[in-house]
Scaffold this motif. Sequence first.
Motif, PDB file in Angstrom:
ATOM      1  N   HIS A  79     -20.821 -76.740  74.655  1.00  0.00           N
ATOM      2  CA  HIS A  79     -21.402 -75.691  75.177  1.00  0.00           C
ATOM      3  C   HIS A  79     -20.503 -74.443  74.530  1.00  0.00           C
ATOM      4  O   HIS A  79     -19.278 -74.691  74.844  1.00  0.00           O
ATOM      5  CB  HIS A  79     -21.299 -75.454  76.810  1.00  0.00           C
ATOM      6  N   VAL A  80     -20.891 -73.350  74.022  1.00  0.00           N
ATOM      7  CA  VAL A  80     -20.314 -72.368  73.390  1.00  0.00           C
ATOM      8  C   VAL A  80     -20.811 -71.252  73.903  1.00  0.00           C
ATOM      9  O   VAL A  80     -21.904 -70.856  74.254  1.00  0.00           O
ATOM     10  CB  VAL A  80     -20.576 -72.528  71.902  1.00  0.00           C
ATOM     11  N   PRO A  81     -20.086 -70.237  73.795  1.00  0.00           N
ATOM     12  CA  PRO A  81     -20.510 -68.780  74.266  1.00  0.00           C
ATOM     13  C   PRO A  81     -21.575 -68.326  73.558  1.00  0.00           C
ATOM     14  O   PRO A  81     -21.648 -68.645  72.409  1.00  0.00           O
ATOM     15  CB  PRO A  81     -19.363 -67.782  74.069  1.00  0.00           C
ATOM     16  N   LEU A  82     -22.485 -67.503  74.155  1.00  0.00           N
ATOM     17  CA  LEU A  82     -23.738 -67.258  73.400  1.00  0.00           C
ATOM     18  C   LEU A  82     -23.701 -66.436  72.340  1.00  0.00           C
ATOM     19  O   LEU A  82     -24.393 -66.536  71.133  1.00  0.00           O
ATOM     20  CB  LEU A  82     -24.477 -66.219  74.481  1.00  0.00           C
ATOM     21  N   ASP A  83     -22.636 -65.470  72.210  1.00  0.00           N
ATOM     22  CA  ASP A  83     -22.391 -64.748  71.138  1.00  0.00           C
ATOM     23  C   ASP A  83     -21.902 -65.627  69.771  1.00  0.00           C
ATOM     24  O   ASP A  83     -22.402 -65.369  68.699  1.00  0.00           O
ATOM     25  CB  ASP A  83     -21.316 -63.665  71.204  1.00  0.00           C
ATOM     26  N   LEU A  84     -21.102 -66.534  69.890  1.00  0.00           N
ATOM     27  CA  LEU A  84     -20.815 -67.461  69.028  1.00  0.00           C
ATOM     28  C   LEU A  84     -22.039 -68.388  68.630  1.00  0.00           C
ATOM     29  O   LEU A  84     -22.261 -68.581  67.426  1.00  0.00           O
ATOM     30  CB  LEU A  84     -19.617 -68.473  69.590  1.00  0.00           C
ATOM     31  N   ALA A  85     -23.053 -68.824  69.438  1.00  0.00           N
ATOM     32  CA  ALA A  85     -24.116 -69.234  69.169  1.00  0.00           C
ATOM     33  C   ALA A  85     -25.028 -68.438  67.994  1.00  0.00           C
ATOM     34  O   ALA A  85     -25.711 -69.086  67.173  1.00  0.00           O
ATOM     35  CB  ALA A  85     -24.853 -70.035  70.113  1.00  0.00           C
ATOM     36  N   ASP A  86     -25.183 -67.229  68.420  1.00  0.00           N
ATOM     37  CA  ASP A  86     -25.908 -66.155  67.821  1.00  0.00           C
ATOM     38  C   ASP A  86     -25.242 -66.038  66.331  1.00  0.00           C
ATOM     39  O   ASP A  86     -26.115 -66.113  65.561  1.00  0.00           O
ATOM     40  CB  ASP A  86     -25.869 -64.960  68.453  1.00  0.00           C
ATOM     41  N   GLN A  87     -23.799 -65.934  66.151  1.00  0.00           N
ATOM     42  CA  GLN A  87     -23.419 -65.930  64.788  1.00  0.00           C
ATOM     43  C   GLN A  87     -23.528 -67.298  64.034  1.00  0.00           C
ATOM     44  O   GLN A  87     -23.810 -66.929  62.833  1.00  0.00           O
ATOM     45  CB  GLN A  87     -21.942 -66.005  65.046  1.00  0.00           C
ATOM     46  N   VAL A  88     -23.619 -68.389  64.661  1.00  0.00           N
ATOM     47  CA  VAL A  88     -24.006 -69.470  63.912  1.00  0.00           C
ATOM     48  C   VAL A  88     -25.408 -69.625  63.298  1.00  0.00           C
ATOM     49  O   VAL A  88     -25.654 -70.069  62.135  1.00  0.00           O
ATOM     50  CB  VAL A  88     -23.687 -70.893  64.939  1.00  0.00           C
ATOM     51  N   ASP A  89     -26.382 -68.996  64.381  1.00  0.00           N
ATOM     52  CA  ASP A  89     -27.743 -68.985  64.018  1.00  0.00           C
ATOM     53  C   ASP A  89     -27.927 -67.968  62.783  1.00  0.00           C
ATOM     54  O   ASP A  89     -28.727 -68.139  62.011  1.00  0.00           O
ATOM     55  CB  ASP A  89     -28.609 -68.677  64.970  1.00  0.00           C
ATOM     56  N   ALA A  90     -27.314 -66.792  63.012  1.00  0.00           N
ATOM     57  CA  ALA A  90     -27.355 -65.775  61.749  1.00  0.00           C
ATOM     58  C   ALA A  90     -26.947 -66.461  60.412  1.00  0.00           C
ATOM     59  O   ALA A  90     -27.436 -66.213  59.654  1.00  0.00           O
ATOM     60  CB  ALA A  90     -26.338 -64.425  62.194  1.00  0.00           C
ATOM     61  N   LEU A  91     -25.718 -66.982  60.524  1.00  0.00           N
ATOM     62  CA  LEU A  91     -24.846 -67.871  59.166  1.00  0.00           C
ATOM     63  C   LEU A  91     -25.978 -68.487  58.662  1.00  0.00           C
ATOM     64  O   LEU A  91     -26.230 -68.753  57.575  1.00  0.00           O
ATOM     65  CB  LEU A  91     -23.725 -68.152  59.653  1.00  0.00           C
ATOM     66  N   ALA A  92     -26.758 -69.417  59.671  1.00  0.00           N
ATOM     67  CA  ALA A  92     -27.617 -70.452  59.130  1.00  0.00           C
ATOM     68  C   ALA A  92     -28.765 -69.921  58.258  1.00  0.00           C
ATOM     69  O   ALA A  92     -29.245 -70.212  57.348  1.00  0.00           O
ATOM     70  CB  ALA A  92     -28.003 -71.404  60.525  1.00  0.00           C
ATOM     71  N   SER A  93     -29.089 -68.839  59.056  1.00  0.00           N
ATOM     72  CA  SER A  93     -30.474 -68.095  58.427  1.00  0.00           C
ATOM     73  C   SER A  93     -30.071 -67.426  57.163  1.00  0.00           C
ATOM     74  O   SER A  93     -30.817 -67.523  56.290  1.00  0.00           O
ATOM     75  CB  SER A  93     -30.933 -67.069  59.573  1.00  0.00           C
ATOM     76  N   ARG A  94     -28.905 -66.722  57.041  1.00  0.00           N
ATOM     77  CA  ARG A  94     -28.429 -66.255  55.831  1.00  0.00           C
ATOM     78  C   ARG A  94     -28.333 -67.164  54.711  1.00  0.00           C
ATOM     79  O   ARG A  94     -28.554 -66.707  53.689  1.00  0.00           O
ATOM     80  CB  ARG A  94     -27.144 -65.396  56.081  1.00  0.00           C
ATOM     81  N   GLN A  95     -27.828 -68.396  54.938  1.00  0.00           N
ATOM     82  CA  GLN A  95     -27.528 -69.284  54.246  1.00  0.00           C
ATOM     83  C   GLN A  95     -28.739 -70.284  53.879  1.00  0.00           C
ATOM     84  O   GLN A  95     -28.643 -71.154  52.955  1.00  0.00           O
ATOM     85  CB  GLN A  95     -26.185 -70.069  54.515  1.00  0.00           C
ATOM     86  N   LYS A  96     -29.753 -70.106  54.676  1.00  0.00           N
ATOM     87  CA  LYS A  96     -31.214 -71.020  54.619  1.00  0.00           C
ATOM     88  C   LYS A  96     -30.612 -72.196  54.690  1.00  0.00           C
ATOM     89  O   LYS A  96     -31.057 -73.295  53.966  1.00  0.00           O
ATOM     90  CB  LYS A  96     -31.711 -70.634  53.193  1.00  0.00           C
ATOM     91  N   ARG A  97     -29.771 -72.529  55.759  1.00  0.00           N
ATOM     92  CA  ARG A  97     -29.142 -74.092  56.210  1.00  0.00           C
ATOM     93  C   ARG A  97     -29.415 -74.058  57.701  1.00  0.00           C
ATOM     94  O   ARG A  97     -29.837 -73.045  58.365  1.00  0.00           O
ATOM     95  CB  ARG A  97     -27.747 -74.053  56.039  1.00  0.00           C
ATOM     96  N   SER A  98     -29.570 -75.295  58.049  1.00  0.00           N
ATOM     97  CA  SER A  98     -29.763 -75.565  59.678  1.00  0.00           C
ATOM     98  C   SER A  98     -28.383 -75.227  60.239  1.00  0.00           C
ATOM     99  O   SER A  98     -27.102 -75.155  59.930  1.00  0.00           O
ATOM    100  CB  SER A  98     -30.007 -77.099  59.596  1.00  0.00           C
ATOM    101  N   ARG A  99     -28.848 -75.159  61.384  1.00  0.00           N
ATOM    102  CA  ARG A  99     -27.535 -74.685  62.494  1.00  0.00           C
ATOM    103  C   ARG A  99     -26.764 -75.989  62.369  1.00  0.00           C
ATOM    104  O   ARG A  99     -25.347 -75.945  62.566  1.00  0.00           O
ATOM    105  CB  ARG A  99     -28.120 -74.651  63.770  1.00  0.00           C
TER     106      ARG A  99
END
Length: 89
Positions: free
Chosen positions: A11-31
């Motif tokens: 379980h991670v804070p929502l803002d950290l999860a959002d950052q992971v998702d944004a990074l994954a999207s920018r790099q075209k990689r999976s979470r």
Amino acid sequence: MTAPTKALTAHVPLDLADQVDALASRQKRSREWVIEQALAAWIEREEEWHRMTLEGLADVDAGRTIDHERVKAWAASLSTDNPLPLPTV
């Protein structure tokens, strides 16, 4: 051949999860890929920290230390026109 895997849950804070998702999207990689890379880098850094700590403790046990007053004098000299050379054992 792919290495065996194991699912981990955290379980991670929502803002950290959002950052992971944004990074994954920018790099075209999976979470999962982003989290695996981050976890591997963190473990590598922690292992290196542990190795260096053990190395430092071995130096202390062997008497390979520098007198604190010499280190303080060196540090104080760094902002002068004539800094002292780095103290050595």
